[in-house]
Design a protein around this motif. Structure first.
Motif, PDB file in Angstrom:
ATOM      1  N   ILE A 213      72.467  40.274  32.711  1.00 38.44           N
ATOM      2  CA  ILE A 213      72.699  39.613  33.950  1.00 38.44           C
ATOM      3  C   ILE A 213      74.275  39.989  34.517  1.00 38.44           C
ATOM      4  O   ILE A 213      74.970  39.039  34.998  1.00 38.44           O
ATOM      5  CB  ILE A 213      72.314  38.241  33.991  1.00 38.44           C
ATOM      6  CG1 ILE A 213      72.945  37.500  32.746  1.00 38.44           C
ATOM      7  CG2 ILE A 213      70.957  38.122  34.362  1.00 38.44           C
ATOM      8  CD1 ILE A 213      72.620  35.984  32.782  1.00 38.44           C
ATOM      9  N   GLU A 214      74.507  40.968  34.465  1.00 39.58           N
ATOM     10  CA  GLU A 214      75.837  41.416  35.137  1.00 39.58           C
ATOM     11  C   GLU A 214      75.602  41.573  36.450  1.00 39.58           C
ATOM     12  O   GLU A 214      74.421  41.954  37.031  1.00 39.58           O
ATOM     13  CB  GLU A 214      76.291  43.007  34.495  1.00 39.58           C
ATOM     14  CG  GLU A 214      76.654  42.844  33.130  1.00 39.58           C
ATOM     15  CD  GLU A 214      78.023  42.245  32.901  1.00 39.58           C
ATOM     16  OE1 GLU A 214      78.735  42.237  33.587  1.00 39.58           O
ATOM     17  OE2 GLU A 214      78.071  41.739  31.682  1.00 39.58           O
ATOM     18  N   PRO A 215      76.610  41.000  37.189  1.00 38.80           N
ATOM     19  CA  PRO A 215      76.533  41.310  38.929  1.00 38.80           C
ATOM     20  C   PRO A 215      76.339  42.810  39.134  1.00 38.80           C
ATOM     21  O   PRO A 215      76.828  43.591  38.482  1.00 38.80           O
ATOM     22  CB  PRO A 215      77.743  41.073  39.349  1.00 38.80           C
ATOM     23  CG  PRO A 215      78.319  39.901  38.310  1.00 38.80           C
ATOM     24  CD  PRO A 215      77.635  40.575  36.918  1.00 38.80           C
ATOM     25  N   GLU A 216      75.458  43.087  40.014  1.00 38.46           N
ATOM     26  CA  GLU A 216      74.953  44.449  40.339  1.00 38.46           C
ATOM     27  C   GLU A 216      76.307  45.208  40.937  1.00 38.46           C
ATOM     28  O   GLU A 216      76.567  46.375  40.737  1.00 38.46           O
ATOM     29  CB  GLU A 216      74.034  44.611  41.498  1.00 38.46           C
ATOM     30  CG  GLU A 216      72.660  44.480  41.069  1.00 38.46           C
ATOM     31  CD  GLU A 216      72.098  45.721  40.460  1.00 38.46           C
ATOM     32  OE1 GLU A 216      72.301  46.551  41.437  1.00 38.46           O
ATOM     33  OE2 GLU A 216      71.316  46.035  39.403  1.00 38.46           O
ATOM     34  N   LEU A 259      79.183  32.198  34.144  1.00 37.86           N
ATOM     35  CA  LEU A 259      79.833  31.648  33.037  1.00 37.86           C
ATOM     36  C   LEU A 259      79.329  32.309  31.881  1.00 37.86           C
ATOM     37  O   LEU A 259      78.309  32.546  31.731  1.00 37.86           O
ATOM     38  CB  LEU A 259      79.581  30.088  32.866  1.00 37.86           C
ATOM     39  CG  LEU A 259      79.822  29.353  34.236  1.00 37.86           C
ATOM     40  CD1 LEU A 259      79.333  27.678  33.867  1.00 37.86           C
ATOM     41  CD2 LEU A 259      81.251  29.135  34.262  1.00 37.86           C
ATOM     42  N   ASN A 260      80.370  32.663  30.779  1.00 40.77           N
ATOM     43  CA  ASN A 260      79.991  33.142  29.496  1.00 40.77           C
ATOM     44  C   ASN A 260      80.934  32.773  28.477  1.00 40.77           C
ATOM     45  O   ASN A 260      82.352  32.311  28.800  1.00 40.77           O
ATOM     46  CB  ASN A 260      80.008  34.698  29.816  1.00 40.77           C
ATOM     47  CG  ASN A 260      81.349  35.370  30.154  1.00 40.77           C
ATOM     48  OD1 ASN A 260      82.359  35.409  29.278  1.00 40.77           O
ATOM     49  ND2 ASN A 260      81.751  35.635  31.599  1.00 40.77           N
ATOM     50  N   THR A 325      76.972  37.247  23.289  1.00 42.90           N
ATOM     51  CA  THR A 325      77.665  36.434  24.165  1.00 42.90           C
ATOM     52  C   THR A 325      76.902  35.685  24.943  1.00 42.90           C
ATOM     53  O   THR A 325      75.585  36.211  25.431  1.00 42.90           O
ATOM     54  CB  THR A 325      78.544  37.669  25.338  1.00 42.90           C
ATOM     55  OG1 THR A 325      79.291  38.082  24.666  1.00 42.90           O
ATOM     56  CG2 THR A 325      78.976  36.769  26.432  1.00 42.90           C
ATOM     57  N   SER A 326      76.964  34.386  25.182  1.00 40.02           N
ATOM     58  CA  SER A 326      76.152  33.398  26.064  1.00 40.02           C
ATOM     59  C   SER A 326      76.543  33.699  27.528  1.00 40.02           C
ATOM     60  O   SER A 326      77.606  33.569  27.613  1.00 40.02           O
ATOM     61  CB  SER A 326      76.295  32.320  25.594  1.00 40.02           C
ATOM     62  OG  SER A 326      75.691  32.009  24.492  1.00 40.02           O
ATOM     63  N   ARG A 327      75.497  34.096  28.561  1.00 42.87           N
ATOM     64  CA  ARG A 327      76.124  34.029  29.838  1.00 42.87           C
ATOM     65  C   ARG A 327      74.969  33.262  30.835  1.00 42.87           C
ATOM     66  O   ARG A 327      73.708  33.611  30.572  1.00 42.87           O
ATOM     67  CB  ARG A 327      76.045  35.590  30.176  1.00 42.87           C
ATOM     68  CG  ARG A 327      76.278  35.800  31.660  1.00 42.87           C
ATOM     69  CD  ARG A 327      76.034  37.259  31.805  1.00 42.87           C
ATOM     70  NE  ARG A 327      77.127  38.398  31.152  1.00 42.87           N
ATOM     71  CZ  ARG A 327      78.447  38.534  31.546  1.00 42.87           C
ATOM     72  NH1 ARG A 327      78.967  37.974  32.844  1.00 42.87           N
ATOM     73  NH2 ARG A 327      79.218  39.120  30.873  1.00 42.87           N
ATOM     74  N   ILE A 328      75.539  32.558  31.644  1.00 40.10           N
ATOM     75  CA  ILE A 328      74.573  31.684  32.483  1.00 40.10           C
ATOM     76  C   ILE A 328      75.099  32.051  33.936  1.00 40.10           C
ATOM     77  O   ILE A 328      76.261  32.017  34.171  1.00 40.10           O
ATOM     78  CB  ILE A 328      74.405  30.387  32.128  1.00 40.10           C
ATOM     79  CG1 ILE A 328      75.506  29.753  32.248  1.00 40.10           C
ATOM     80  CG2 ILE A 328      73.553  30.179  30.996  1.00 40.10           C
ATOM     81  CD1 ILE A 328      75.260  28.141  32.268  1.00 40.10           C
ATOM     82  N   VAL A 329      74.002  32.076  34.674  1.00 42.02           N
ATOM     83  CA  VAL A 329      74.175  32.308  36.091  1.00 42.02           C
ATOM     84  C   VAL A 329      73.563  31.431  37.070  1.00 42.02           C
ATOM     85  O   VAL A 329      72.514  31.090  36.934  1.00 42.02           O
ATOM     86  CB  VAL A 329      73.819  33.924  36.679  1.00 42.02           C
ATOM     87  CG1 VAL A 329      73.705  33.916  38.169  1.00 42.02           C
ATOM     88  CG2 VAL A 329      74.714  34.780  35.995  1.00 42.02           C
ATOM     89  N   PHE A 330      74.189  30.726  37.887  1.00 44.86           N
ATOM     90  CA  PHE A 330      73.652  29.842  39.073  1.00 44.86           C
ATOM     91  C   PHE A 330      73.750  30.561  40.452  1.00 44.86           C
ATOM     92  O   PHE A 330      74.981  30.727  40.606  1.00 44.86           O
ATOM     93  CB  PHE A 330      74.271  28.537  38.899  1.00 44.86           C
ATOM     94  CG  PHE A 330      73.996  27.695  37.596  1.00 44.86           C
ATOM     95  CD1 PHE A 330      72.814  26.954  37.421  1.00 44.86           C
ATOM     96  CD2 PHE A 330      74.907  27.658  36.679  1.00 44.86           C
ATOM     97  CE1 PHE A 330      72.469  26.545  36.118  1.00 44.86           C
ATOM     98  CE2 PHE A 330      74.622  27.225  35.417  1.00 44.86           C
ATOM     99  CZ  PHE A 330      73.335  26.463  34.937  1.00 44.86           C
ATOM    100  N   ILE A 331      72.952  30.470  40.997  1.00 45.29           N
ATOM    101  CA  ILE A 331      73.042  30.540  42.491  1.00 45.29           C
ATOM    102  C   ILE A 331      72.540  29.357  43.257  1.00 45.29           C
ATOM    103  O   ILE A 331      71.595  28.760  43.260  1.00 45.29           O
ATOM    104  CB  ILE A 331      72.280  31.822  43.084  1.00 45.29           C
ATOM    105  CG1 ILE A 331      72.620  33.101  42.361  1.00 45.29           C
ATOM    106  CG2 ILE A 331      72.455  31.944  44.556  1.00 45.29           C
ATOM    107  CD1 ILE A 331      71.828  34.362  42.729  1.00 45.29           C
TER     108      ILE A 331
END
Lengths: 349, 338
Positions: A213-216, A259-260, A325-331
């Motif tokens: 879920i890397e930003p494009e 966040l990661n 690595t834990s990574r979370i994304v919220f929009i």
């Protein structure tokens, strides 16, 4: 290719976009190309589709609240009925396309697939595809909350009518899209011209496909030209990028938070936290996604969510040498970034 | 309680199988002949002496109702079709915008009601001209369920946030029973005192019609999709749980403050129910393909169809109750004569 069990469910693509952006053009393109597939199409208005298709269904876009005390848990009542009816003709079509009106919020459509058992058992949401008008999107983002929702919610964005704007204007509108949703696949198109595999068969809601879920836009990011743009009539559409990277905008009300941490998380802390977060802030969280590494857990855990609905599972074993690595994304809208950041950090084991 | 481990007495091997092409979505009897409603285009007449496929719609069949003399169906071709026991069929109505006709109900006096979108329509049998008179009513959202009252010419219409009760022949404004949420199906108790809806949530909602007093019937593991009143009208049998659920409707309070009876426990979810027309017996079909006959007095069970993984989608009794017809999503019909 291996056929996972989930692929036996009929895939459903949701086509959104503000009025005049080019949704119907894209739909006509999908239906007329010689792909040998048959689509059932759920549209809001008859007559706009130029292709003869017996499986065109007119929908009324009825958004119904669920009786569970959660005001953002809405479903599209018409979809519940129509999909039930369409499934009687299973075998007559390979996929379903839902075209929404320009003013529609994609969330109730998406939530229908998670909230209605029958719909969820027989079909699966493939992706939300948003068509945006390169010339007018910038204005719509200011005056039409629906347009912003559609961008924020999208898995795939077609930035359409690129032939009608200058390269500078195009870079500008792209930067504004990225300020809201850095994660969607973005394609520049003219007359909605795009390879169909870029919009169909995306598996965007499939937990197994959450790989990264890397930003494009990170790859294009060369500078730190952080414009804090307040949209008060300044024209920032100049055709130059100060440091060679894309211009950054900060959208006043719709943002993404990423966040990661490389430290393992405590599952007993994380789940209550994330559940409480979506219970209290879910109205404003449009989409969420995460890849998680828990302490003493050899498997990657993945989740994705729409407003208050979360869907998660163990995905696979962490690979040898893979960075855990834990990574979370919220929009979402007006997200309390500090609160979310602190909460996430408190879940570290 | 019956011992779950012991095999049930079975009548399953006495059933006659009827293969259908495609999903079975309903089954009705025209005189003694079981007629399966298929998901697409046709009715399958399944007389013992031979079956007959009758094409009646140009597309999917979305809804059906029967009164012993005819089967009335609505389709995604926008047509309302009546078919008699000889397979003769006529188009009763065509939607002017070719919208789906996805609700139909038959009234006690030969009246037929149907719906497309937000408009419910009623065609009374006869009328003064002998041709019947059509009346329309638009409700605030799409009609999701229709049911006639057992007596009098009154129609219940389920929709978002409640149900509308309409006397098509009266000028009076229809009554509205309100309850927040999406109501997807409706039935009226045989004594006409209670109205029950199935909801988008895993619950039923009910009203005592005289005072609009509410009753909630919950505890299901799935949306309730099949309802059937017992022969004496004193209980409502429902699908949606891992057993047959029976709500008591005796007395003036109906199920208010009472627990339902839970019969025929199963590892699988109940997907279709049909009560025997004359006796305290119900047929319950499950998602694993099994069908059991349940004696309502003591819960005793007899197997009527073996589990084969093909969800039961239709159950129906002949008028006298000697024959049970069963259909599955996978197109397997069977007819059991008792």
């Amino acid at each position: 290719m291996t056929a996972a069990p989930s692929t036996e469910k009929i895939p459903v693509t949701v086509l959104t976009g503000y009025l005049g952006a080019g949704k119907t053009t894209l739909l006509n393109r999908i239906l007329s190309e010689p792909h040998g597939k048959k689509y059932a199409v759920i549209v809001n208005e008859f007559g706009e589709i130029g292709i003869d298709n017996e499986l065109v269904v007119n929908a009324d876009e009825e958004v119904f609240e669920m009786n569970n005390g959660c005001i953002c848990c809405t479903v599209r009542g018409d979809l519940v009925r129509i999909i039930d009816g369409l499934m009687r003709r299973k075998g007559k079509f390979d996929a379903i396309i839902v075209e929404t009106t320009g003013l529609a919020d994609p969330a109730p459509v998406a939530q229908t697939f998670f909230m209605d058992e029958n719909v969820g058992a027989k079909t699966r949401l493939d992706a939300v595809v948003t068509v945006a008008d390169a010339k007018w999107l910038k204005d719509r983002l200011k005056d039409a909350p629906e347009a912003k929702n559609q961008i924020a919610f999208a898995d795939v964005i077609l930035l359409n009518k690129t032939d009608l704007v200058t390269p500078g204007e195009l870079a500008e509108v792209e930067a504004r899209i990225r300020a809201i949703n850095p994660y969607a696949k973005l394609h520049r198109t003219e007359r909605s011209n795009i390879a169909l595999n870029e919009v169909l068969g995306r598996n965007a809601f499939d937990l197994d496909r959450i790989l990264d879920i890397e930003p494009e836009f990170l790859t294009a990011d060369g500078g730190h030209d952080h414009h804090h743009d307040h949209d008060h009539g300044h024209d920032h559409g100049h055709d130059h990028n100060h440091h060679g990277g894309l211009k950054h905008y900060h959208d006043e009300d719709m943002q993404s938070i990423s966040l990661n941490t490389a430290k393992p998380l405590d599952a007993d802390k994380f789940f209550p936290w994330v559940q409480d977060l979506v219970a209290t802030e879910g109205k404003d969280i449009l989409r969420s996604k995460g890849i998680l590494s828990f302490k003493d857990d050899p498997e990657r855990f993945v989740f994705q969510g729409v407003h208050m609905i979360l869907d998660g599972d163990h995905q696979r074993k962490w690979k040898e040498g893979e960075e855990r690595t834990s990574r979370i994304v919220f929009i979402g809208r007006h997200l309390p970034e500090e609160k979310i950041r602190k909460g996430f950090e408190s879940c570290i084991a | 309680m019956s011992d779950l481990a012991a095999p049930l007495p079975s009548l399953a091997d006495r059933a006659r199988s009827v293969a259908a092409e495609g999903t079975i979505v309903g089954v009705h009897f025209l005189r003694q002949v079981p007629v399966f409603v298929l998901g697409e285009e046709a009715l399958l007449f399944a007389a013992a002496e031979g079956k007959k496929l009758v094409a009646i719609h140009g597309g999917g069949i979305l809804t059906s109702a029967a009164d012993g003399l005819r089967i009335v169906t609505g389709g995604d071709d926008g047509k309302l079709v009546a078919t008699n026991r000889d397979g003769e069929h006529e188009v009763l109505a065509t939607d002017d915008k070719k919208r789906w006709i996805d609700q139909v109900a038959l009234g006690p006096d030969g009246a037929v009601a149907w719906a497309a979108g937000k408009v419910a329509r009623v065609l009374a049998k006869g009328g003064r001209t002998g041709k019947g008179e059509q009346r329309d009513l638009e409700v605030p959202s799409t009609v999701a369920g229709l049911a006639f009252f057992p007596k009098g010419f009154r129609l219940a219409i389920a929709h978002y946030n409640g149900a509308t009760l309409w006397f098509p022949n009266a000028a009076a404004k229809p009554d509205v029973l309100e309850w927040k949420g999406s109501h997807l199906g409706v039935t009226v108790s045989p004594d006409g005192k209670f109205l029950i809806t199935t909801m988008q949530e895993q619950t039923l909602h009910g009203w005592r019609i005289v005072d609009a007093k509410h009753m909630r019937m919950s505890g299901y593991s799935a949306r309730v999709r099949s309802l059937s009143w017992t022969h004496d009208g004193k209980a409502l049998a429902t699908s949606g749980s891992e057993q047959l659920i029976l709500w008591p409707f005796e007395g003036k309070d109906g199920p208010m403050g009472k627990q339902p009876r839970m019969l025929a426990p199963s590892p699988s979810r109940c997907s279709a129910v049909a009560c025997h027309p004359r006796q305290p017996v119900a047929a319950a079909g499950f998602a694993d393909g099994s069908v059991v006959l349940v004696r309502l007095d003591d819960g005793a069970l007899i197997l009527a169809r073996e589990a084969d993984g093909d969800p039961v989608s239709a159950l129906g009794w002949s008028a006298e109750g000697q024959v049970l017809a069963m259909g599955t999503e996978g197109g397997k019909g069977s007819v059991l004569t008792l």
